[in-house]
Design a protein around this motif. Structure first.
Motif, PDB file in Angstrom:
ATOM      1  N   PHE A  21    -144.765 -14.807 -80.614  1.00  0.00           N
ATOM      2  CA  PHE A  21    -143.567 -15.113 -81.399  1.00  0.00           C
ATOM      3  C   PHE A  21    -143.826 -16.185 -82.457  1.00  0.00           C
ATOM      4  N   TYR A  22    -144.652 -17.168 -82.139  1.00  0.00           N
ATOM      5  CA  TYR A  22    -144.994 -18.170 -83.152  1.00  0.00           C
ATOM      6  C   TYR A  22    -145.716 -17.510 -84.320  1.00  0.00           C
ATOM      7  N   ALA A  23    -146.653 -16.611 -84.017  1.00  0.00           N
ATOM      8  CA  ALA A  23    -147.402 -15.915 -85.077  1.00  0.00           C
ATOM      9  C   ALA A  23    -146.489 -15.009 -85.899  1.00  0.00           C
ATOM     10  N   VAL A  24    -145.538 -14.335 -85.245  1.00  0.00           N
ATOM     11  CA  VAL A  24    -144.584 -13.476 -85.962  1.00  0.00           C
ATOM     12  C   VAL A  24    -143.802 -14.285 -86.994  1.00  0.00           C
ATOM     13  N   PHE A  25    -143.192 -15.382 -86.542  1.00  0.00           N
ATOM     14  CA  PHE A  25    -142.304 -16.148 -87.421  1.00  0.00           C
ATOM     15  C   PHE A  25    -143.075 -16.888 -88.514  1.00  0.00           C
ATOM     16  N   ALA A  26    -144.243 -17.435 -88.174  1.00  0.00           N
ATOM     17  CA  ALA A  26    -145.035 -18.163 -89.166  1.00  0.00           C
ATOM     18  C   ALA A  26    -145.559 -17.224 -90.254  1.00  0.00           C
ATOM     19  N   THR A  27    -146.059 -16.049 -89.848  1.00  0.00           N
ATOM     20  CA  THR A  27    -146.585 -15.083 -90.826  1.00  0.00           C
ATOM     21  C   THR A  27    -145.465 -14.488 -91.673  1.00  0.00           C
ATOM     22  N   THR A  28    -144.335 -14.169 -91.045  1.00  0.00           N
ATOM     23  CA  THR A  28    -143.196 -13.630 -91.784  1.00  0.00           C
ATOM     24  C   THR A  28    -142.711 -14.623 -92.833  1.00  0.00           C
ATOM     25  N   GLU A  29    -142.673 -15.903 -92.471  1.00  0.00           N
ATOM     26  CA  GLU A  29    -142.251 -16.937 -93.435  1.00  0.00           C
ATOM     27  C   GLU A  29    -143.215 -17.009 -94.611  1.00  0.00           C
ATOM     28  N   CYS A  30    -144.477 -16.828 -94.342  1.00  0.00           N
ATOM     29  CA  CYS A  30    -145.494 -16.817 -95.397  1.00  0.00           C
ATOM     30  C   CYS A  30    -145.197 -15.710 -96.416  1.00  0.00           C
ATOM     31  N   TYR A  31    -144.890 -14.519 -95.925  1.00  0.00           N
ATOM     32  CA  TYR A  31    -144.561 -13.393 -96.802  1.00  0.00           C
ATOM     33  C   TYR A  31    -143.210 -13.585 -97.485  1.00  0.00           C
ATOM     34  N   LEU A  32    -142.265 -14.171 -96.761  1.00  0.00           N
ATOM     35  CA  LEU A  32    -140.942 -14.390 -97.350  1.00  0.00           C
ATOM     36  C   LEU A  32    -141.006 -15.360 -98.531  1.00  0.00           C
TER      37      LEU A  32
ATOM     38  N   TYR B  50    -131.724  -8.674-113.547  1.00  0.00           N
ATOM     39  CA  TYR B  50    -131.958  -9.311-112.250  1.00  0.00           C
ATOM     40  C   TYR B  50    -131.244  -8.592-111.110  1.00  0.00           C
ATOM     41  N   LEU B  51    -129.932  -8.400-111.229  1.00  0.00           N
ATOM     42  CA  LEU B  51    -129.162  -7.787-110.146  1.00  0.00           C
ATOM     43  C   LEU B  51    -129.471  -6.305-109.987  1.00  0.00           C
ATOM     44  N   VAL B  52    -129.952  -5.679-111.062  1.00  0.00           N
ATOM     45  CA  VAL B  52    -130.346  -4.267-110.985  1.00  0.00           C
ATOM     46  C   VAL B  52    -131.664  -4.131-110.212  1.00  0.00           C
ATOM     47  N   ILE B  53    -132.643  -4.978-110.588  1.00  0.00           N
ATOM     48  CA  ILE B  53    -133.954  -4.928-109.930  1.00  0.00           C
ATOM     49  C   ILE B  53    -133.847  -5.383-108.471  1.00  0.00           C
ATOM     50  N   MET B  54    -133.150  -6.523-108.267  1.00  0.00           N
ATOM     51  CA  MET B  54    -133.015  -7.066-106.909  1.00  0.00           C
ATOM     52  C   MET B  54    -131.746  -6.499-106.262  1.00  0.00           C
ATOM     53  N   SER B  55    -131.684  -5.202-106.153  1.00  0.00           N
ATOM     54  CA  SER B  55    -130.537  -4.532-105.535  1.00  0.00           C
ATOM     55  C   SER B  55    -130.516  -4.792-104.032  1.00  0.00           C
ATOM     56  N   VAL B  56    -129.421  -4.401-103.415  1.00  0.00           N
ATOM     57  CA  VAL B  56    -129.295  -4.568-101.954  1.00  0.00           C
ATOM     58  C   VAL B  56    -130.411  -3.809-101.238  1.00  0.00           C
ATOM     59  N   ARG B  57    -130.697  -2.610-101.717  1.00  0.00           N
ATOM     60  CA  ARG B  57    -131.755  -1.795-101.109  1.00  0.00           C
ATOM     61  C   ARG B  57    -133.125  -2.460-101.269  1.00  0.00           C
ATOM     62  N   LYS B  58    -133.373  -3.010-102.471  1.00  0.00           N
ATOM     63  CA  LYS B  58    -134.666  -3.665-102.729  1.00  0.00           C
ATOM     64  C   LYS B  58    -134.818  -4.907-101.860  1.00  0.00           C
ATOM     65  N   ARG B  59    -133.746  -5.661-101.717  1.00  0.00           N
ATOM     66  CA  ARG B  59    -133.785  -6.861-100.873  1.00  0.00           C
ATOM     67  C   ARG B  59    -134.081  -6.501 -99.424  1.00  0.00           C
TER      68      ARG B  59
ATOM     69  N   ALA C 139    -137.768  -6.271 -94.873  1.00  0.00           N
ATOM     70  CA  ALA C 139    -138.408  -5.419 -93.857  1.00  0.00           C
ATOM     71  C   ALA C 139    -139.922  -5.516 -93.935  1.00  0.00           C
ATOM     72  N   VAL C 140    -140.468  -5.536 -95.152  1.00  0.00           N
ATOM     73  CA  VAL C 140    -141.923  -5.664 -95.331  1.00  0.00           C
ATOM     74  C   VAL C 140    -142.413  -6.998 -94.753  1.00  0.00           C
ATOM     75  N   SER C 141    -141.671  -8.068 -95.009  1.00  0.00           N
ATOM     76  CA  SER C 141    -142.058  -9.404 -94.513  1.00  0.00           C
ATOM     77  C   SER C 141    -142.103  -9.444 -92.990  1.00  0.00           C
ATOM     78  N   TYR C 142    -141.045  -8.957 -92.358  1.00  0.00           N
ATOM     79  CA  TYR C 142    -140.988  -8.968 -90.891  1.00  0.00           C
ATOM     80  C   TYR C 142    -142.005  -8.009 -90.276  1.00  0.00           C
ATOM     81  N   THR C 143    -142.231  -6.878 -90.924  1.00  0.00           N
ATOM     82  CA  THR C 143    -143.225  -5.926 -90.419  1.00  0.00           C
ATOM     83  C   THR C 143    -144.631  -6.513 -90.487  1.00  0.00           C
TER      84      THR C 143
END
Length: 313
Positions: free
Chosen positions: A103-114, A132-141, A146-150
């Motif tokens: 769990f420490y590795a999960v959260f530390a690595t995810t924060e790095c990507y975030l 900005y709001l077009v590129i950073m849409s809800v789906r894109k966010r 998801a990529v960060s947590y994965t």
């Protein structure tokens, strides 16, 4: 010929921070205060972003996840550390050790990507403000989160599974206050060459990919800011990413100090101090930095307090 001890280890003993009673009391008070500020500060940021419509933007969406990760990262180690401070035998079960490691590795690595995602967000906001709001849409966010947590989960799973396949025949004393891969490798009676290779490849990939994204994003941001003729406008534009830049410097600075220098028996105490700063102090600083340096957060907090007071009058 010397016989190897074939009794498998079922629990580990942590050396902790210190065995000096006077220091234990001081450290307990300091760490529990820092942990309480971390929980209250980051929970407050999450609640404020959820409750204030003016903060429902991509930047604060990512900030709420940063606060969540700070709480989780600190909580994966700090409660056990506080419990163990006054114990003579600081024991942790085999399963408990690898659970903490994961769990420490999960959260530390995810924060790095975030943090890399947040750098990209600042790049889009400053270099392409109209889109900005077009590129950073809800789906894109959602995709970027998801990529960060994965990435964090996969990295943690690789190291945890690889470490759990090792044999530990004794001794079982981990020279640290929490379970981490490098101290575990020292105790193993198996061949750890694969684990060392995985650390080199995975940590190298994670750092290079995130640092490249951050450096490229801020290079483009700097180039855009320098093109602005008004110094007041330049300062205002830069202020929108200054908090994030400070958080990046603290996060990666602590990381490189902790892992980027050779460790030895003489520097174990220093290693523990740096780890404590990385695990306990850094998560506490993030909400403070964003609160003190961010006008939108301060204004949102004032409006929220004003509404709360008016409702109770």
């Amino acid at each position: 010929m010397q016989k190897r001890n074939d009794t498998l280890v079922t629990e580990f003993k942590l050396t902790g921070l210190t065995d000096i009673p006077e220091l234990q009391i001081v450290l307990f008070v300091m760490i529990i205060a820092v942990y309480a500020i971390t929980l209250v500060g980051n929970s407050g940021v999450i609640a404020l972003i959820r409750l204030c419509p003016q903060l429902h933007t991509p930047m604060y969406f990512f900030l709420s996840h940063l606060s969540f990760l700070d709480i989780c990262c600190s909580s994966s180690v700090t409660p056990k550390l506080l419990i163990d401070l006054f114990k003579e035998k600081k024991l942790i079960s085999y399963a408990g050790c690898f659970t903490q490691l994961y769990f420490y590795a999960v959260f530390a690595t995810t924060e790095c990507y975030l943090l890399a995602v947040m750098a990209y967000d600042r790049y889009v906001a400053i270099c392409s403000p109209l889109l900005y709001l077009v590129i950073m849409s809800v789906r894109k966010r959602a995709y970027l989160i998801a990529v960060s947590y994965t990435a964090g989960s996969i990295n943690a799973l690789i190291h945890t599974v690889a470490a759990s396949r090792l044999s530990f025949c004794g001794p079982n004393t981990i020279n640290h206050f929490y379970c981490e891969v490098p101290p575990l490798l020292v105790l193993s009676c198996s061949d750890v060459s694969l684990n060392e290779l995985l650390i080199f490849v995975c940590v190298g990939f994670n750092l290079i990919s995130t640092m490249f994204t951050i450096l490229l994003s801020y290079t483009c941001i700097l180039a855009t800011i320098l093109k602005i003729s008004s110094s007041k406008s330049r300062q205002k534009t830069f202020s929108t990413c200054s908090s994030h830049l400070i958080v990046i410097i603290i996060f990666f600075g602590s990381f490189f100090i902790m892992y980027g220098r050779p460790s030895s028996r003489e520097t174990h105490n220093l290693d523990k101090v740096v780890s404590l700063v990385y695990i306990a102090v850094t998560p506490m600083l993030n909400p403070i930095i964003y609160s003190l340096r961010n006008t939108e957060v301060k204004n949102a907090f004032r409006k929220f307090l004003g509404r709360s007071v008016s409702q109770h009058m």
